[in-house]
Design a protein around this motif. Structure first.
Motif, mmCIF file in Angstrom:
data_model
loop_
_atom_site.group_PDB
_atom_site.id
_atom_site.type_symbol
_atom_site.label_atom_id
_atom_site.label_comp_id
_atom_site.label_asym_id
_atom_site.label_seq_id
_atom_site.Cartn_x
_atom_site.Cartn_y
_atom_site.Cartn_z
ATOM 1 N N GLU A 198 0.843 -1.201 0.000
ATOM 2 C CA GLU A 198 0.000 0.000 0.000
ATOM 3 C C GLU A 198 0.880 1.254 0.000
ATOM 4 O OE1 GLU A 198 -2.578 1.546 3.530
ATOM 5 O OE2 GLU A 198 -3.781 0.031 2.490
ATOM 6 N N ASN A 199 1.072 1.838 -1.177
ATOM 7 C CA ASN A 199 1.872 3.065 -1.330
ATOM 8 C C ASN A 199 3.244 2.936 -0.664
ATOM 9 O OD1 ASN A 199 -0.205 4.484 -2.713
ATOM 10 N ND2 ASN A 199 -1.221 4.845 -0.737
ATOM 11 N N VAL A 200 3.921 1.848 -0.953
ATOM 12 C CA VAL A 200 5.191 1.547 -0.290
ATOM 13 C C VAL A 200 6.349 2.250 -0.999
ATOM 14 C CG1 VAL A 200 6.858 -0.273 0.250
ATOM 15 C CG2 VAL A 200 4.411 -0.650 0.641
ATOM 16 N N SER A 201 7.153 2.966 -0.202
ATOM 17 C CA SER A 201 8.392 3.571 -0.687
ATOM 18 C C SER A 201 9.505 3.221 0.279
ATOM 19 C CB SER A 201 8.259 5.097 -0.797
ATOM 20 O OG SER A 201 7.303 5.458 -1.768
ATOM 21 N N PHE A 202 10.690 2.993 -0.284
ATOM 22 C CA PHE A 202 11.821 2.609 0.577
ATOM 23 C C PHE A 202 13.137 2.919 -0.118
ATOM 24 C CE2 PHE A 202 15.062 -0.596 1.620
ATOM 25 C CZ PHE A 202 15.240 -0.314 2.967
ATOM 26 N N ALA A 203 14.085 3.452 0.664
ATOM 27 C CA ALA A 203 15.449 3.695 0.185
ATOM 28 C C ALA A 203 16.424 3.045 1.142
ATOM 29 C CB ALA A 203 15.724 5.201 0.087
ATOM 30 N N TYR A 204 17.451 2.430 0.603
ATOM 31 C CA TYR A 204 18.469 1.796 1.442
ATOM 32 C C TYR A 204 19.330 2.860 2.114
ATOM 33 C CZ TYR A 204 17.310 -2.698 -0.667
ATOM 34 O OH TYR A 204 16.647 -3.829 -1.064
ATOM 35 N N SER A 205 20.017 2.440 3.185
ATOM 36 C CA SER A 205 20.842 3.368 3.960
ATOM 37 C C SER A 205 22.304 3.245 3.572
ATOM 38 C CB SER A 205 20.692 3.093 5.461
ATOM 39 O OG SER A 205 19.357 3.279 5.865
ATOM 40 N N LYS A 206 23.035 4.335 3.766
ATOM 41 C CA LYS A 206 24.482 4.318 3.603
ATOM 42 C C LYS A 206 25.103 3.763 4.885
ATOM 43 C CE LYS A 206 24.272 8.574 0.855
ATOM 44 N NZ LYS A 206 24.717 9.994 0.782
ATOM 45 N N ILE A 207 26.429 3.631 4.888
ATOM 46 C CA ILE A 207 27.110 3.072 6.055
ATOM 47 C C ILE A 207 27.008 3.998 7.261
ATOM 48 C CG2 ILE A 207 29.366 4.086 5.522
ATOM 49 C CD1 ILE A 207 30.576 1.369 6.419
ATOM 50 N N ASP A 208 26.811 5.315 7.020
ATOM 51 C CA ASP A 208 26.682 6.262 8.137
ATOM 52 C C ASP A 208 25.255 6.377 8.640
ATOM 53 O OD1 ASP A 208 25.472 7.586 6.081
ATOM 54 O OD2 ASP A 208 26.762 9.364 6.128
ATOM 55 N N GLY A 209 24.333 5.602 8.051
ATOM 56 C CA GLY A 209 22.956 5.605 8.514
ATOM 57 C C GLY A 209 22.030 6.484 7.703
ATOM 58 N N SER A 210 22.563 7.386 6.903
ATOM 59 C CA SER A 210 21.721 8.257 6.088
ATOM 60 C C SER A 210 21.200 7.478 4.876
ATOM 61 C CB SER A 210 22.510 9.483 5.625
ATOM 62 O OG SER A 210 23.617 9.093 4.820
ATOM 63 N N LYS A 211 20.068 7.951 4.341
ATOM 64 C CA LYS A 211 19.431 7.262 3.226
ATOM 65 C C LYS A 211 20.102 7.628 1.896
ATOM 66 C CE LYS A 211 15.938 5.033 5.188
ATOM 67 N NZ LYS A 211 15.680 3.595 4.983
ATOM 68 N N LEU A 212 20.087 6.675 0.971
ATOM 69 C CA LEU A 212 20.554 6.942 -0.379
ATOM 70 C C LEU A 212 19.604 7.911 -1.071
ATOM 71 C CD1 LEU A 212 21.501 3.317 -1.529
ATOM 72 C CD2 LEU A 212 23.080 5.160 -0.951
ATOM 73 N N ASP A 213 20.132 8.700 -1.980
ATOM 74 C CA ASP A 213 19.306 9.702 -2.656
ATOM 75 C C ASP A 213 18.209 9.060 -3.497
ATOM 76 O OD1 ASP A 213 20.894 11.668 -1.561
ATOM 77 O OD2 ASP A 213 22.272 11.735 -3.265
ATOM 78 N N LYS A 214 18.530 7.933 -4.131
ATOM 79 C CA LYS A 214 17.558 7.263 -4.986
ATOM 80 C C LYS A 214 16.861 6.146 -4.229
ATOM 81 C CE LYS A 214 17.021 4.881 -9.417
ATOM 82 N NZ LYS A 214 17.704 4.338 -10.610
ATOM 83 N N ALA A 215 15.527 6.160 -4.254
ATOM 84 C CA ALA A 215 14.758 5.125 -3.562
ATOM 85 C C ALA A 215 14.789 3.821 -4.350
ATOM 86 C CB ALA A 215 13.320 5.591 -3.372
ATOM 87 N N ALA A 216 14.770 2.696 -3.629
ATOM 88 C CA ALA A 216 14.746 1.385 -4.287
ATOM 89 C C ALA A 216 13.364 1.080 -4.844
ATOM 90 C CB ALA A 216 15.165 0.301 -3.311
ATOM 91 N N VAL A 217 12.310 1.446 -4.102
ATOM 92 C CA VAL A 217 10.932 1.339 -4.596
ATOM 93 C C VAL A 217 10.197 2.625 -4.239
ATOM 94 C CG1 VAL A 217 10.785 -1.173 -4.517
ATOM 95 C CG2 VAL A 217 10.195 0.133 -2.484
ATOM 96 N N THR A 218 9.253 3.022 -5.085
ATOM 97 C CA THR A 218 8.540 4.282 -4.882
ATOM 98 C C THR A 218 7.054 4.086 -5.155
ATOM 99 O OG1 THR A 218 10.501 5.477 -5.657
ATOM 100 C CG2 THR A 218 8.441 6.719 -5.531
ATOM 101 N N ASN A 219 6.250 4.357 -4.128
ATOM 102 C CA ASN A 219 4.781 4.340 -4.254
ATOM 103 C C ASN A 219 4.262 3.065 -4.925
ATOM 104 O OD1 ASN A 219 4.563 6.915 -3.082
ATOM 105 N ND2 ASN A 219 4.920 7.907 -5.053
ATOM 106 N N VAL A 220 4.746 1.918 -4.450
ATOM 107 C CA VAL A 220 4.298 0.638 -4.995
ATOM 108 C C VAL A 220 3.004 0.224 -4.306
ATOM 109 C CG1 VAL A 220 4.824 -1.812 -5.186
ATOM 110 C CG2 VAL A 220 6.588 -0.119 -5.637
ATOM 111 N N SER A 221 1.981 -0.019 -5.108
ATOM 112 C CA SER A 221 0.698 -0.497 -4.589
ATOM 113 C C SER A 221 0.252 -1.687 -5.426
ATOM 114 C CB SER A 221 -0.364 0.610 -4.648
ATOM 115 O OG SER A 221 -0.056 1.675 -3.774
ATOM 116 N N MET A 222 -0.083 -2.779 -4.766
ATOM 117 C CA MET A 222 -0.610 -3.962 -5.457
ATOM 118 C C MET A 222 -1.280 -4.860 -4.430
ATOM 119 S SD MET A 222 2.821 -6.257 -6.169
ATOM 120 C CE MET A 222 3.826 -4.924 -6.812
ATOM 121 N N GLU A 223 -2.242 -5.630 -4.890
ATOM 122 C CA GLU A 223 -2.945 -6.552 -4.009
ATOM 123 C C GLU A 223 -2.880 -7.945 -4.619
ATOM 124 O OE1 GLU A 223 -7.223 -7.021 -1.684
ATOM 125 O OE2 GLU A 223 -6.623 -5.108 -2.568
#
Length: 673
Positions: free
Chosen positions: A432-457
């Protein structure tokens, strides 16, 4: 300070959230959804909300390592269950230290009875340290003219080994009790560190070297335990031993004792200088051991790659670099620790030499000198050991902090307090509207998200396939469904339940996984299949193997189900390992089945066998497959085409060939010829 402003958590002090805001609505937390006035602590565990970031000691500079403090409170938690035995050990150590005074007085008495002509009768007064002049006849209730005789001399001399045995036995009991406590602490510390490592998310392992983790769990915990026990022995026993002996010596001849010790402070200057020079060698040695462990682990697990590229010598050079540096630090450490002994002993010999001159001038008996010198020599071993405390502490503090860092590290993915178990589900999955970006080694998020606004049932009992170019986000959706990570926004639901509101174990208990990278433990075939369900019977294991088309090749192995598969299954072919993986998933019998490139690395004949096994495995389950070979998923109920972290199209094979340009391109690349 953490405060709430509207729908946000604002953190002004904690390094965990400093400079950022955490939106409560995006997390879909039950406590906030049901009560918008809920406090932050109602939604988050205290440790999650305010826990400070603790820097890994292995990543610190030498200057930062030098500032490390001993976390006594954390270590005390492991000592509490064994406090009674610990106190007993310390008490015995105190008694052993005090017994040194008894030993000196006893030896002084025996020497006066035996040496320099000895005492002819028990009534002859003897001069004892602390007690002064003593009449043995009166103490024993005997006549003054009672002769000592040969029998008395033998009895007196026999008391020397008895006294020495008692002194040594008390020392033994002291060390044994403390070692017993230390061993119990080591067991629980190692177990807790290992448990703490296993509860970390995959993000932690992607940024941490396996060799360093092994070094911390096994070696650093041992160093922390053994050095801590040794320090307790030194601090509780050795000072009192020195004080007791000095008290006896000063009571017997204060001038001789003073002259023997007056030059003792001269040895402190070189000891301090040596300590400054090598105090970091111990921590550096432990760091290099971690590097060596990492090199060995990578070389052994990647041995086929190492040999395939003929990189044996390169790996040896990597190992030798860390090995040489560790040996240099070990040598510095050993040189410092062992150099202290000769310095202290040289100072002691000067005191003894001065004492000889003093006794010659005073025309005193040899028996007195022997007792005094023997007492002085008993001072120097504990004094020598105490001089090493600072150096020993440096190594202990580093090891303890490394262990505590892992013990106290909060997992990135945690169950909510009191989270219920997810019961066995039908197999419905919703993104349901899933977005996620992986983290760098310092804990901050990568600029580009791995998935963006994914919705499916995804409906229960159907076959779904994820296709798309590499980096499209297919494996990320698997990781989010397995709750290896939590989405930055949106929700993942199983049968309508947000998987963040239930326990991780119950979520994963509803999922079976068959991956291209099959992992097998260095154990029997039986135990590798049983890993899918630990309480499975022998009949169930064999039935699962038959369904996976693995029973026949297992029977052909020497030992059958008892055959050892080797490290990572090196004794089996790729197809055989895959069939064992499928047997494991069949035994698990979870309502959701994830297939991650399960047949991409197999030959055509083996692929057909695996496909038949997967067909058996998939019956009645919700199947989600990642596949680059479109031939394996053309019969899927729905194919989800992904691109750049989003869903480009959804439909059946025939539908996508008509409407999806990306799917047409993928199909054309594989089937054009």
């Amino acid at each position: 300070m953490i405060r709430r402003v509207g729908g946000y958590i604002k953190n002004e002090d904690s390094a965990l959230l400093r400079g950022g805001e955490l939106h409560l609505d995006a997390l879909h937390l039950p406590c906030y959804a049901s009560d918008p006035a809920a406090s932050v602590r109602d939604c988050f565990p205290t440790s999650m909300a305010v826990a400070p970031f603790s820097k890994n000691p292995s990543q610190m500079t030498d200057a930062e390592i030098a500032q490390l403090k001993m976390p006594y409170a954390r270590i005390l938690e492991y000592l509490k269950p064994w406090m009674g035995r610990f106190i007993l050990g310390v008490f015995i150590g105190i008694v052993a230290a005090a017994f040194n005074g008894v030993l000196i007085v006893g030896v002084s008495l025996i020497f006066q009875l035996v040496l320099d002509g000895g005492a002819k009768t028990l009534g002859t007064p003897v001069q004892l340290p602390v007690f002064g002049e003593v009449n043995l006849a009166q103490v024993l209730g005997m006549a003054n003219d009672t002769p000592v005789g040969l029998g008395g001399v033998i009895i007196a001399c026999a008391c020397i080994p008895v006294l020495m045995f008692l002194n040594g036995f008390l020392e033994y009991l002291n060390k044994y009790c403390l070692a017993w406590v230390g061993t119990k602490m080591l067991f629980h510390i190692r177990s807790d560190v290992f448990r703490s490592v296993l509860r970390q998310s995959p993000a932690f392992f992607s940024h941490t070297k396996a060799g360093e983790l092994m070094q911390t769990v096994f070696n650093q915990s041992r160093v922390a335990q053994s050095n801590a026990v040794q320090l307790v022995q030194l601090i509780t026993n050795r000072p009192l031993t020195i004080v007791t002996i000095l008290f006896v010596l000063f009571s017997q001849d204060w001038f001789f004792t003073l002259m023997s010790l007056v030059i003792f402070p001269l040895c402190l200057a070189p000891i301090i200088a040596i300590g400054r020079k090598v105090r970091k060698s111990g921590s550096r040695e432990e760091k290099e051991v971690g590097t060596m462990m990492t090199t060995m682990h990578e070389s052994f697990t990647g041995i086929r790659l190492v040999k395939g590229y003929a990189r044996e010598e390169y790996e040896v050079k990597r190992f030798d670099k860390a090995n040489a540096e560790m040996c240099r630090n070990m040598l510095r450490w050993t040189r410092a620790m062992e150099l202290i002994g000769p310095i202290v002993e040289s100072v002691a010999s000067i005191g003894i030499a001065a004492g000889l001159v003093y006794f010659w001038v005073q025309e005193r008996s040899a028996s007195e000198l022997i007792v005094l010198v023997m007492a002085l020599t008993k001072i120097y071993p504990p004094a020598k050991e105490l001089s090493k405390v600072n150096l020993l502490m440096q190594k202990t503090v580093y090891a303890v902090n490394k262990v505590v860092h892992l013990l106290e590290r909060e997992a990135d993915i945690k169950d909510l307090p009191g989270a219920p178990e997810l019961p066995r589900i039908k197999g419905g999955v919703t993104f349901e509207n899933v977005s996620f970006a992986y983290s760098k080694i310092d804990g901050s998020k990568l600029d580009k998200a791995a998935v963006t606004n994914v919705s499916m049932e995804l409906s229960p009992g159907k076959f779904y396939a994820l296709v798309g170019p590499s980096g499209a986000g297919k494996s990320t959706l698997f990781s989010l469904l397995l709750r290896f990570y939590d989405p930055d926004s949106g929700r993942v639901l199983m049968d309508g339940t947000d998987i963040r509101t239930v326990t991780q174990d119950s979520v994963r208990g509803n999922i079976g996984l068959v991956s291209q990278d099959t992992f097998l433990f260095h154990d029997t075939i039986r135990e590798n299949i049983r890993y899918g369900r630990l309480n499975a019977t022998e009949e169930e294991i064999i039935a699962a193997a038959k369904k996976a088309h693995a029973h026949d090749f297992i029977q052909a192995q020497q030992g059958g189900y008892n055959a050892i598969v080797g490290d990572s299954g090196c004794n089996l072919s790729g197809g055989q390992k895959q069939r064992l993986s499928i047997a494991r998933a069949i035994l698990r019998n979870a309502p959701i089945l994830l297939l991650d490139e399960a047949t991409s690395a197999l030959d055509t004949e083996t692929e057909k066998i695996i496909q038949e096994a997967i067909h058996v495995l998939s019956e009645g389950k919700t199947v989600i497959a990642i596949a680059h070979r479109l031939s394996t998923i053309m019969q899927a109920d729905q194919i989800i085409v992904m691109r750049d972290g989003g869903v480009a199209d959804i439909g059946s094979h025939d539908e996508l060939l008509k409407k999806s340009e990306l799917y047409q391109k993928l199909y054309s690349l594989q089937f054009h010829e």
